[in-house]
Design a protein around this motif. Sequence first.
Motif, PDB file in Angstrom:
ATOM      1  N   LYS A 119       1.100  -1.221  -0.005  1.00  0.00           N
ATOM      2  CA  LYS A 119      -0.113   0.121   0.039  1.00  0.00           C
ATOM      3  C   LYS A 119       0.660   1.277  -0.175  1.00  0.00           C
ATOM      4  O   LYS A 119       0.380   2.275   0.046  1.00  0.00           O
ATOM      5  CB  LYS A 119      -1.104  -0.086   1.012  1.00  0.00           C
ATOM      6  CG  LYS A 119      -2.073   0.626   0.874  1.00  0.00           C
ATOM      7  CD  LYS A 119      -3.368   0.329   1.935  1.00  0.00           C
ATOM      8  CE  LYS A 119      -4.603   0.955   1.999  1.00  0.00           C
ATOM      9  NZ  LYS A 119      -5.704   0.699   2.787  1.00  0.00           N
ATOM     10  N   SER A 138       2.761   2.224   2.344  1.00  0.00           N
ATOM     11  CA  SER A 138       2.470   3.094   3.600  1.00  0.00           C
ATOM     12  C   SER A 138       3.906   2.811   4.535  1.00  0.00           C
ATOM     13  O   SER A 138       4.418   1.771   4.419  1.00  0.00           O
ATOM     14  CB  SER A 138       1.431   2.471   4.619  1.00  0.00           C
ATOM     15  OG  SER A 138       0.373   2.843   3.679  1.00  0.00           O
ATOM     16  N   TYR A 166      -7.732   1.480   6.704  1.00  0.00           N
ATOM     17  CA  TYR A 166      -8.591   2.665   6.374  1.00  0.00           C
ATOM     18  C   TYR A 166      -7.725   4.016   6.044  1.00  0.00           C
ATOM     19  O   TYR A 166      -8.306   5.073   6.185  1.00  0.00           O
ATOM     20  CB  TYR A 166      -9.556   3.009   7.578  1.00  0.00           C
ATOM     21  CG  TYR A 166     -10.376   2.100   7.916  1.00  0.00           C
ATOM     22  CD1 TYR A 166     -11.664   2.225   7.044  1.00  0.00           C
ATOM     23  CD2 TYR A 166     -10.475   0.758   8.510  1.00  0.00           C
ATOM     24  CE1 TYR A 166     -12.807   1.277   7.122  1.00  0.00           C
ATOM     25  CE2 TYR A 166     -11.406  -0.050   8.677  1.00  0.00           C
ATOM     26  CZ  TYR A 166     -12.557   0.122   8.022  1.00  0.00           C
ATOM     27  OH  TYR A 166     -13.681  -0.823   8.053  1.00  0.00           O
ATOM     28  N   SER A 167      -6.363   3.733   6.035  1.00  0.00           N
ATOM     29  CA  SER A 167      -5.600   4.761   5.581  1.00  0.00           C
ATOM     30  C   SER A 167      -5.083   4.941   4.127  1.00  0.00           C
ATOM     31  O   SER A 167      -5.382   4.120   3.486  1.00  0.00           O
ATOM     32  CB  SER A 167      -4.175   4.730   6.326  1.00  0.00           C
ATOM     33  OG  SER A 167      -4.255   4.851   7.769  1.00  0.00           O
ATOM     34  N   PRO A 168      -5.157   6.113   3.655  1.00  0.00           N
ATOM     35  CA  PRO A 168      -4.955   6.214   2.066  1.00  0.00           C
ATOM     36  C   PRO A 168      -3.506   5.774   1.847  1.00  0.00           C
ATOM     37  O   PRO A 168      -2.581   5.616   2.817  1.00  0.00           O
ATOM     38  CB  PRO A 168      -4.993   7.873   2.075  1.00  0.00           C
ATOM     39  CG  PRO A 168      -4.678   8.423   3.102  1.00  0.00           C
ATOM     40  CD  PRO A 168      -5.087   7.417   4.483  1.00  0.00           C
ATOM     41  N   SER A 203       0.623   6.615   3.038  1.00  0.00           N
ATOM     42  CA  SER A 203       0.700   7.183   4.198  1.00  0.00           C
ATOM     43  C   SER A 203       1.439   6.642   5.284  1.00  0.00           C
ATOM     44  O   SER A 203       2.171   5.752   5.070  1.00  0.00           O
ATOM     45  CB  SER A 203      -0.773   7.489   4.567  1.00  0.00           C
ATOM     46  OG  SER A 203      -1.307   6.145   4.995  1.00  0.00           O
ATOM     47  N   GLY A 223      -5.944   8.135   8.479  1.00  0.00           N
ATOM     48  CA  GLY A 223      -6.904   7.810   7.671  1.00  0.00           C
ATOM     49  C   GLY A 223      -8.099   9.230   7.906  1.00  0.00           C
ATOM     50  O   GLY A 223      -7.779  10.133   8.588  1.00  0.00           O
ATOM     51  N   THR A 275      -9.673   1.569   2.192  1.00  0.00           N
ATOM     52  CA  THR A 275      -9.146   2.470   0.856  1.00  0.00           C
ATOM     53  C   THR A 275      -8.491   1.623  -0.237  1.00  0.00           C
ATOM     54  O   THR A 275      -8.048   2.162  -1.131  1.00  0.00           O
ATOM     55  CB  THR A 275      -8.277   3.389   1.514  1.00  0.00           C
ATOM     56  OG1 THR A 275      -7.221   2.775   2.106  1.00  0.00           O
ATOM     57  CG2 THR A 275      -8.730   4.743   2.233  1.00  0.00           C
TER      58      THR A 275
END
Length: 260
Positions: free
Chosen positions: A147, A149, A181-183, A186, A207, A230
Amino acid sequence: VQGLQTGANDYIPKPIDAEIVQARVLTQLQLKAAFDIQKRAYVELKKADVLKFKLLSIASHDLKSPLSNIAMAEVLLRQLMDTDDPTILSVLDTVKMTIDGMNNLIVEFLDMAALQSGKIDIGIENVDLNHVIDSVMKQYAIQAQEKGSDMVIRDVSGLVLADQKRLTQILSNLVSNALKYSPPNSQITLNTVNDGDSIRIEIIDQGPGIPDNERDLLFTEFGKLSPRPTGQESSTGLGLWIVKQMVEAMNGQVGVDCPD
C-alpha cells in the motif's frame, strides 16, 4: 426480619388465617414453577450456545482446509508463471485478497462465538511490549509495502500485565485497521506513553477519522461506519468489538481520539 435476611421470601403471622395461608402457598408454588421454567430455559440456552460454538468450529475447520489449498495454489501459480503480465497479476492479487478476507472472517466469527460463550482463556503475565509490537509490525510489513505505507515505531518500552497471545491479537487488529482505512502512501505510527501505573499504546494513522455522529458505534458488535477501506479490503464490523472485549477481559481500556 432475620428470616427474610437469611433467604426467606414470605412468612405467615399468627393468628393463622386459612385463606391467607392457602393464598400464600399458592403464590409460592407459582413462583417455584416460574423459577423452574426459567432454570430449564437457561439450561437449554447454554446447550444451544455450546452447540452453536461447536458448529462454528466445525464449519470453520472445514472452510480453512480448502482455503489453505487455494492459498498454496496461488503462491505456486505466481512462481510457475513468473510473469509481469498485469492482467494475470491482478487476478492473482484478487485471489489472495479473497483468501485473506475469508480467513479473517473465520477468525473473527470464531472469536465472537468464544467471547459470547465465555470460552476465551486469559492468562495474565509480564509481557515485554517491545517483543509484541515488533512481531506485529513485522506481520504487516508486506501489506504496508503493497500500500506504500510507512510503519514507524517510536518510544516503545515497558512491561505490561496481559495475555501475550491476546495482546498480540488486539494490536494486530488495530494495526490492520489503521492500514485498511488509511490512504495509500501514508504513515502508521506506533507509540507508548507511560501513565504511571499503566501504559497507553497508541496506534496513529492518517485516515479520514470517524464522524462525530458515528463514534458511539465504534467497538460495537457489527458496527458499520461510513469510512470505508481504501484498498478494497473486507470488513465484518466485528474487529473492534472483539478488541474491546479482550482488552476489558485483561482489565484494560480502549478508545479513540479523532483530532478536529
